[in-house]
Motif scaffolding. Structure first.
Motif, PDB file in Angstrom:
ATOM      1  N   SER A  90       0.831  -1.204   0.000  1.00 28.63           N
ATOM      2  CA  SER A  90       0.000   0.000   0.000  1.00 28.63           C
ATOM      3  C   SER A  90       0.864   1.252   0.000  1.00 28.63           C
ATOM      4  CB  SER A  90      -0.907  -0.004   1.234  1.00 28.63           C
ATOM      5  OG  SER A  90      -1.594   1.220   1.351  1.00 28.63           O
ATOM      6  N   ASN A  91       0.409   2.281  -0.705  1.00 32.14           N
ATOM      7  CA  ASN A  91       1.153   3.548  -0.727  1.00 32.14           C
ATOM      8  C   ASN A  91       0.274   4.729  -0.334  1.00 32.14           C
ATOM      9  OD1 ASN A  91      -0.409   3.557  -3.030  1.00 32.14           O
ATOM     10  ND2 ASN A  91       1.167   4.423  -4.362  1.00 32.14           N
ATOM     11  N   VAL A  92      -0.755   4.464   0.472  1.00 38.28           N
ATOM     12  CA  VAL A  92      -1.606   5.561   0.928  1.00 38.28           C
ATOM     13  C   VAL A  92      -0.884   6.369   1.999  1.00 38.28           C
ATOM     14  CG1 VAL A  92      -3.723   4.277   0.417  1.00 38.28           C
ATOM     15  CG2 VAL A  92      -2.716   4.143   2.713  1.00 38.28           C
ATOM     16  N   PRO A 143      -0.827   8.375   5.687  1.00 41.03           N
ATOM     17  CA  PRO A 143      -1.486   8.185   6.978  1.00 41.03           C
ATOM     18  C   PRO A 143      -2.745   9.053   7.091  1.00 41.03           C
ATOM     19  CG  PRO A 143       0.877   8.403   7.280  1.00 41.03           C
ATOM     20  CD  PRO A 143       0.598   8.718   5.837  1.00 41.03           C
ATOM     21  N   TYR A 176      -5.571   8.429   5.474  1.00 39.70           N
ATOM     22  CA  TYR A 176      -6.333   8.460   4.224  1.00 39.70           C
ATOM     23  C   TYR A 176      -7.780   8.031   4.419  1.00 39.70           C
ATOM     24  CZ  TYR A 176      -7.139   3.528   3.198  1.00 39.70           C
ATOM     25  OH  TYR A 176      -7.631   2.240   3.226  1.00 39.70           O
ATOM     26  N   LEU A 177      -8.007   7.002   5.276  1.00 37.87           N
ATOM     27  CA  LEU A 177      -9.331   6.402   5.358  1.00 37.87           C
ATOM     28  C   LEU A 177     -10.336   7.306   6.081  1.00 37.87           C
ATOM     29  CD1 LEU A 177     -11.009   3.943   4.629  1.00 37.87           C
ATOM     30  CD2 LEU A 177     -10.257   2.850   6.751  1.00 37.87           C
ATOM     31  N   LYS A 235     -12.456   1.866  -0.942  1.00 35.67           N
ATOM     32  CA  LYS A 235     -11.914   2.498   0.261  1.00 35.67           C
ATOM     33  C   LYS A 235     -10.928   1.615   1.031  1.00 35.67           C
ATOM     34  CE  LYS A 235     -15.915   5.538   1.014  1.00 35.67           C
ATOM     35  NZ  LYS A 235     -16.527   5.287  -0.310  1.00 35.67           N
ATOM     36  N   PRO A 264      -7.285   0.134  -1.282  1.00 32.19           N
ATOM     37  CA  PRO A 264      -6.088   0.978  -1.421  1.00 32.19           C
ATOM     38  C   PRO A 264      -5.185   0.976  -0.194  1.00 32.19           C
ATOM     39  CG  PRO A 264      -8.028   2.130  -2.245  1.00 32.19           C
ATOM     40  CD  PRO A 264      -8.529   0.890  -1.551  1.00 32.19           C
ATOM     41  N   GLY A 265      -5.751   0.655   0.980  1.00 30.92           N
ATOM     42  CA  GLY A 265      -4.961   0.647   2.200  1.00 30.92           C
ATOM     43  C   GLY A 265      -4.481  -0.718   2.620  1.00 30.92           C
ATOM     44  N   THR A 284      -1.876  -3.970   2.191  1.00 26.08           N
ATOM     45  CA  THR A 284      -0.686  -4.601   1.636  1.00 26.08           C
ATOM     46  C   THR A 284      -1.032  -6.069   1.464  1.00 26.08           C
ATOM     47  OG1 THR A 284       0.875  -3.023   2.562  1.00 26.08           O
ATOM     48  CG2 THR A 284       1.704  -5.238   2.111  1.00 26.08           C
TER      49      THR A 284
END
Length: 525
Positions: free
Chosen positions: A21-23, A25, A27-28, A53, A56-57, A59
């Motif tokens: 994941s590359n979101v 901190p 993000y959600l 939702k 994307p977060g 791994t």
């Protein structure tokens, strides 16, 4: 698409997703409303949010491109076991809650003990037995508390009342738990929880970073001289940094002079290989030790959590952890004819985790598990051979073991890399994974190798095609590659190797000879 189809599609196409994941901190929180809906929503709307939702977060640990840490395998039989467990939900703190929950756990853990060639003392038909814990770290906390209470009971034998409490306070203040420098950090954390000191034992590169009898003896003598009481020791079958295996026979001989010291074997990942006969010689001396733990949820096709803890004398656990208020009493438990696993663990309630182990064992069978392990051992050896074929770029830091290869990138223009073979003890506690950047060293060749290796590692992970972890081995910054995912095959390992080669060449070309243009800031990719 219904839920079953969604999960099957996710698992079947997982290799096409960015693995790490590359979101950013937080993000959600930005994507979700400030509170739950006043009225219930349709499942179709909820499921849409999983992809938009949640995904994307994530791994994706089940991806064949995940080669970091150690695997956390999941298979359809284990997923079904989790589903049935959820449907049958019961806290299962004693036998009476659901007899099948207790009895299946006892049975499948005996199956696994025999399959791994553990000594008979760990089977339930004697004084020992197995219990499923949430993790190897939880198992270490559990047995350390049992070890502490066992020692305190022995030290205070014959004393009563205030005299006993004063003796316990005196002894407890001098108790120390031991683990090697290569032991997982969970032993140090367990010592904090148990309220005792922790001391690490140096390991040498000359000994392949294994804990030796001589190394243990030296620290035990130091403890004695300082008036400390070494009551507990973690040994390891497959350390985190390099998958080194401690010298069990030597440790067993040293321990003869310390019969009150509890010895635990942490085999969280590598213990899975014990299903294969070619590794079962590693259990030869374990009858001298008090407990053993391995995680089926790492290498043996079972989803998290399924950590199998074996105890040589179950009474050591129940004496330390059994508290029976009136509302938990029943004729079956009072009779002593049944097992109440609440007395073998820290929590009271527990889940029906043995179902997924049962499903996996029956679906794959003994031969299927062996084939699974041997396939990844073979893939690991192949990857190691590719690394050896590019000695202009890489050096293998420690002999490969259990499908893990540990390497460092070599600077150009004859940059010299020297590994400290003395194994000098360093302050602090580490499980061998890199946490604080490039390790300090005065060897300039090693400085260059460490910084280049760190930059290669961070650049690979930032691009997200594969996911690796780094480590620190006696001041050497390393990259760890382990592929033990059930979906992984040679093409995925070859892809990882090609990425490693291309990235190393890219960094070396950019930095120039010997890495002399490299600055301290190598993380901004």
């Amino acid at each position: 698409m219904n839920s079953d189809e969604f999960l099957i599609d996710y698992y079947d196409t997982i290799q096409d997703r960015r693995v790490v994941s590359n979101v950013a901190p937080g993000y959600l929180r930005k994507l979700l409303p400030p509170g739950p809906p006043h009225e219930g929503e349709k499942w179709e709307d909820i499921q849409k949010d999983i992809e938009s939702k949640i995904m994307p977060g994530l791994t994706h640990w089940q991806s064949p491109n995940f080669m970091a840490f150690f695997p956390a395998s999941a298979t359809y039989p284990s997923m079904l076991g989790e589903l049935y467990s959820a449907a049958f939900t019961a806290p299962a703190f004693n036998w009476l809650c659901s007899p099948a929950v207790t009895e299946l756990e006892t049975t499948v853990l005996d199956w696994m003990a025999r399959l791994m060639n553990l000594p008979a003392c760990f089977l339930s038909d004697g004084e020992g037995g197995g219990v499923i814990q949430g993790s190897a770290s939880e198992a270490i906390v559990t047995v350390m508390v049992a070890a502490r209470e066992r020692y305190l009971d022995m030290a205070c034998e014959g004393r009563q009342g205030e005299e006993r409490e004063m003796k316990k306070a005196d002894v407890r203040g001098r108790m120390v738990a031991l683990g090697s420098e290569q032991s997982h950090s969970s032993t140090a954390k367990a010592a904090i929880i148990a309220g005792v000191r922790y001391m690490s034992i140096p390991c040498r590169m000359d000994d392949d970073l294994a804990l030796t009898g001589a190394g243990l003896q030296k620290v035990l003598d130091e403890c004695k001289q300082q008036g400390l009481i070494p009551f507990y020791l973690t040994t390891t079958l497959g350390t985190t940094a390099t998958c080194a295996t401690d010298r069990f026979e030597e440790i067993k001989e040293v321990a003869k002079d310390w019969p009150d010291m509890w010895i635990h074997v942490d085999a969280a990942y590598a213990g899975g290989a014990l299903v294969c006969e070619e590794y079962q010689h590693l259990t030869e001396h374990l009858e001298a030790f008090d407990s053993f733990d391995m995680n089926m949820h790492k290498w043996l096709l079972t989803n998290f959590d399924a950590s199998c803890l074996y105890i040589k004398r179950r009474r050591n656990l129940t004496d330390a952890l059994s508290i029976t208020p009136s509302y938990l009493r029943n004729d079956f438990s009072d009779s002593g004819l049944v097992t109440d696993y609440r007395d073998w663990q820290i929590p009271l309630g527990r889940r029906f985790r043995s179902l997924k182990i049962w499903f996996v064992l029956r679906t794959y069978g003994v031969e299927g598990l062996k084939a699974h392990i041997r396939n990844h051992i073979c893939l690991g050896e192949r990857f190691h051979s590719w690394v050896l074929g590019r000695q202009d770029l890489f050096r293998v830091v420690n002999p490969p073991a259990f499908a893990l290869t540990v390497l460092t990138v070599v600077p150009r223009a004859g940059g010299k890399m020297e590994v400290d073979a003395g194994g000098a003890s360093r302050p602090g506690v580490s499980d061998g994974l890199a946490k604080d950047g490039v390790p300090k060293t005065e060897d300039q060749g090693l400085v260059a190798a460490n910084r280049i290796t760190k930059e290669v590692y961070e650049l690979i992970n930032s691009r997200g095609e594969i996911f690796l972890t780094s480590g620190v081995v006696n001041s050497v910054y390393t990259i760890r590659i382990v592929s033990a995912n059930p979906k992984a095959d040679e093409q995925h390992l070859r892809k990882a190797f090609d990425i490693l080669v291309a990235t190393a060449e890219e960094v070396l070309d950019r930095l120039g000879e010997g890495g002399r243009t490299l600055t301290n800031d190598v993380g901004g990719h």
